[in-house]
Design a protein around this motif. Structure first.
Motif, PDB file in Angstrom:
ATOM      1  N   HIS A 271       0.828  -1.147   0.120  1.00 57.14           N
ATOM      2  CA  HIS A 271      -0.122  -0.056  -0.105  1.00 57.14           C
ATOM      3  C   HIS A 271       0.873   1.348   0.107  1.00 57.14           C
ATOM      4  O   HIS A 271       0.445   2.400  -0.518  1.00 57.14           O
ATOM      5  N   CYS A 272       1.949   1.147   0.766  1.00 48.83           N
ATOM      6  CA  CYS A 272       2.867   2.399   0.900  1.00 48.83           C
ATOM      7  C   CYS A 272       3.125   2.803  -0.647  1.00 48.83           C
ATOM      8  O   CYS A 272       3.449   4.030  -0.844  1.00 48.83           O
ATOM      9  N   VAL A 273       3.607   1.818  -1.423  1.00 43.37           N
ATOM     10  CA  VAL A 273       4.306   2.172  -2.757  1.00 43.37           C
ATOM     11  C   VAL A 273       2.910   3.111  -3.522  1.00 43.37           C
ATOM     12  O   VAL A 273       3.268   3.633  -4.445  1.00 43.37           O
ATOM     13  N   LEU A 274       1.786   2.624  -3.318  1.00 46.36           N
ATOM     14  CA  LEU A 274       0.762   3.071  -4.271  1.00 46.36           C
ATOM     15  C   LEU A 274       0.558   4.636  -3.671  1.00 46.36           C
ATOM     16  O   LEU A 274       0.485   5.455  -4.459  1.00 46.36           O
ATOM     17  N   VAL A 275       0.765   4.779  -2.441  1.00 47.08           N
ATOM     18  CA  VAL A 275       0.554   6.143  -1.710  1.00 47.08           C
ATOM     19  C   VAL A 275       1.605   7.064  -2.251  1.00 47.08           C
ATOM     20  O   VAL A 275       1.335   8.061  -2.758  1.00 47.08           O
ATOM     21  N   GLU A 276       2.960   6.440  -2.513  1.00 46.64           N
ATOM     22  CA  GLU A 276       4.207   7.225  -2.847  1.00 46.64           C
ATOM     23  C   GLU A 276       3.838   7.543  -4.556  1.00 46.64           C
ATOM     24  O   GLU A 276       4.094   8.724  -4.834  1.00 46.64           O
ATOM     25  N   LEU A 277       3.437   6.613  -5.221  1.00 45.50           N
ATOM     26  CA  LEU A 277       3.177   6.714  -6.698  1.00 45.50           C
ATOM     27  C   LEU A 277       2.260   7.795  -6.711  1.00 45.50           C
ATOM     28  O   LEU A 277       2.432   8.751  -7.666  1.00 45.50           O
ATOM     29  N   PHE A 278       1.209   7.833  -5.982  1.00 43.06           N
ATOM     30  CA  PHE A 278      -0.056   8.916  -6.617  1.00 43.06           C
ATOM     31  C   PHE A 278       0.435  10.207  -5.780  1.00 43.06           C
ATOM     32  O   PHE A 278      -0.351  11.333  -6.035  1.00 43.06           O
ATOM     33  N   LYS A 279       1.406  10.437  -4.924  1.00 46.98           N
ATOM     34  CA  LYS A 279       2.166  11.276  -4.562  1.00 46.98           C
ATOM     35  C   LYS A 279       2.803  12.160  -5.414  1.00 46.98           C
ATOM     36  O   LYS A 279       3.298  13.561  -5.581  1.00 46.98           O
ATOM     37  N   ASN A 280       3.015  11.459  -6.415  1.00 47.61           N
ATOM     38  CA  ASN A 280       3.869  12.022  -7.650  1.00 47.61           C
ATOM     39  C   ASN A 280       3.424  11.978  -9.047  1.00 47.61           C
ATOM     40  O   ASN A 280       3.897  11.023  -9.753  1.00 47.61           O
ATOM     41  N   PRO A 281       2.664  12.846  -9.375  1.00 45.56           N
ATOM     42  CA  PRO A 281       1.825  12.822 -10.743  1.00 45.56           C
ATOM     43  C   PRO A 281       2.735  12.622 -11.877  1.00 45.56           C
ATOM     44  O   PRO A 281       2.328  12.090 -12.845  1.00 45.56           O
ATOM     45  N   GLU A 282       4.024  13.247 -11.683  1.00 42.80           N
ATOM     46  CA  GLU A 282       4.951  12.913 -12.974  1.00 42.80           C
ATOM     47  C   GLU A 282       5.191  11.720 -13.063  1.00 42.80           C
ATOM     48  O   GLU A 282       6.072  11.261 -14.175  1.00 42.80           O
ATOM     49  N   ALA A 283       5.289  10.616 -11.941  1.00 40.92           N
ATOM     50  CA  ALA A 283       5.687   9.395 -12.066  1.00 40.92           C
ATOM     51  C   ALA A 283       4.640   8.524 -13.081  1.00 40.92           C
ATOM     52  O   ALA A 283       5.199   7.467 -13.275  1.00 40.92           O
ATOM     53  N   PHE A 284       3.590   8.877 -13.472  1.00 39.69           N
ATOM     54  CA  PHE A 284       2.698   7.861 -13.977  1.00 39.69           C
ATOM     55  C   PHE A 284       1.988   8.823 -15.190  1.00 39.69           C
ATOM     56  O   PHE A 284       1.668   9.762 -14.820  1.00 39.69           O
ATOM     57  N   GLU A 285       1.002   8.139 -15.916  1.00 42.51           N
ATOM     58  CA  GLU A 285       0.208   8.467 -16.797  1.00 42.51           C
ATOM     59  C   GLU A 285      -1.056   7.620 -16.893  1.00 42.51           C
ATOM     60  O   GLU A 285      -0.570   6.326 -16.853  1.00 42.51           O
ATOM     61  N   ILE A 286      -2.063   8.004 -17.347  1.00 47.24           N
ATOM     62  CA  ILE A 286      -3.260   7.066 -17.613  1.00 47.24           C
ATOM     63  C   ILE A 286      -3.247   7.012 -19.335  1.00 47.24           C
ATOM     64  O   ILE A 286      -3.334   7.910 -19.863  1.00 47.24           O
ATOM     65  N   VAL A 287      -3.042   5.662 -19.585  1.00 38.61           N
ATOM     66  CA  VAL A 287      -3.305   5.613 -21.029  1.00 38.61           C
ATOM     67  C   VAL A 287      -4.438   4.335 -21.465  1.00 38.61           C
ATOM     68  O   VAL A 287      -4.626   3.322 -20.569  1.00 38.61           O
ATOM     69  N   GLU A 288      -4.806   4.703 -22.486  1.00 36.98           N
ATOM     70  CA  GLU A 288      -5.756   3.835 -23.014  1.00 36.98           C
ATOM     71  C   GLU A 288      -5.181   2.416 -24.076  1.00 36.98           C
ATOM     72  O   GLU A 288      -4.399   2.622 -24.815  1.00 36.98           O
TER      73      GLU A 288
END
Length: 317
Positions: A271-288
């Protein structure tokens, strides 16, 4: 790698499973229902009053010490969801309503096997909407003592899980795999939860694990496995920890295109790694699926809800 134009999937029909709650020891009945596209996985308590729907999402996780819990089980939340979530995401179910008559999912045999069998029995159907993914762009990492976990860029959902126990029956075990329905069904789904007799006795004294038995867990007494049939694989322990990781990361809300690695991980670290991920919007993007264009803007509200503290106490498999 270009993604195929995959469609979202849901169940063809409803299917019911009955068992007991591993912590309550009481009967538990659960029905999986089809759901509309873009619903995600939603828990619906049939016994609760007021608001009974709880999304299976990282930002409503309320505890991770003994199992993964979403919402408040006293008012409509649900506990011990990780094995079911692993089965749903491992088998490619994007949308489903999980109707449950109590505060805890049935533990079945301590693995995801019964859930996989139920999903395969009813079958899946494609929906019109394209499947969406969380694509990891930059590595995010969490360290706590000698435990660590991280999400890194990759063109597919893949895992590298290592556990390291002083008990020689377990020792150090590692499992590396790409997550596909076939891999999940054949290599992970039958791996059972495990624990020491001493730890379970302590939990009994605190009113937890009241339904725990050799029927739904691998029990260790010192350097000995108490289950008459032994383990299902020599490395069943890391396979179960991998199953848990799949279920916990499913709470991202969408499948993850990336590599998850962990050392001495568990529900809390997952769970911690998901919290950390979503604290950093530059670390991910939503793709289709089938497209490389981003869906939505930075800080996408559907996934970046209110943050919750991730330190809930020690992990128990």
């Amino acid at each position: 790698m270009a993604m195929r134009a995959e469609k979202q999937k849901t169940l063809k029909d409803s299917v019911t499973l009955n068992g007991i709650g591993v912590h309550s020891g009481g009967p538990a009945s659960m029905t999986l229902h089809p759901a509309d596209a873009n619903t995600g996985i939603v828990f619906q308590r049939s016994d609760a009053t007021g608001s009974t729907e709880t999304p299976a999402r990282w930002d409503v996780v309320s505890a991770t010490a003994l199992c993964t819990v979403v919402g408040d089980p006293k008012t409509g939340g649900v506990a011990t969801i990780e094995h079911l979530m692993a089965a749903l995401f491992g088998m490619g179910v994007d949308n489903a309503i999980v109707e449950i008559d109590g505060a805890e999912t049935p533990i079945m045999d301590g693995s995801s096997e019964a859930f996989v069998e139920a999903i395969e029995a009813t079958g899946l159907c494609e929906q019109k909407a394209a499947r969406r993914y969380i694509k990891i762009k930059e590595t995010v990492r969490v360290d706590q003592g000698d435990q660590w976990c991280q999400l890194s860029p990759a063109d597919r959902p893949c895992f590298d899980i290592t556990i390291d126990f002083e008990n020689s029956v377990i020792g150090r075990q590692q499992l590396v795999f790409d997550l596909t329905p076939e891999t999940f069904r054949d290599e992970l789904s039958r791996a059972r939860t495990f624990g020491s007799v001493k730890d379970v006795e302590k939990l009994w004294q605190m009113g937890f694990a009241m339904g725990s038995s050799l029927e739904n867990s691998v029990a260790l007494d010192g350097e000995r496995v108490l289950n008459p049939e032994g383990t299902r694989w020599p490395d069943e322990f890391v396979r179960h920890k991998s199953l848990d990781a799949v279920g916990d990361l499913a709470l991202a809300g969408l499948p993850i295109l990336g590599e998850y690695r962990s050392y001495k991980g568990g529900h809390r670290m997952n769970h911690c790694v998901l919290v950390e991920l979503f604290k950093n919007p530059e670390a991910f993007e939503i793709v289709e699926a089938g497209e490389s264009a981003r869906v939505g803007e930075k800080g996408h509200a559907e996934l970046l809800g209110g943050l919750q503290a991730a330190a809930f106490g020690p992990d128990v498999s």
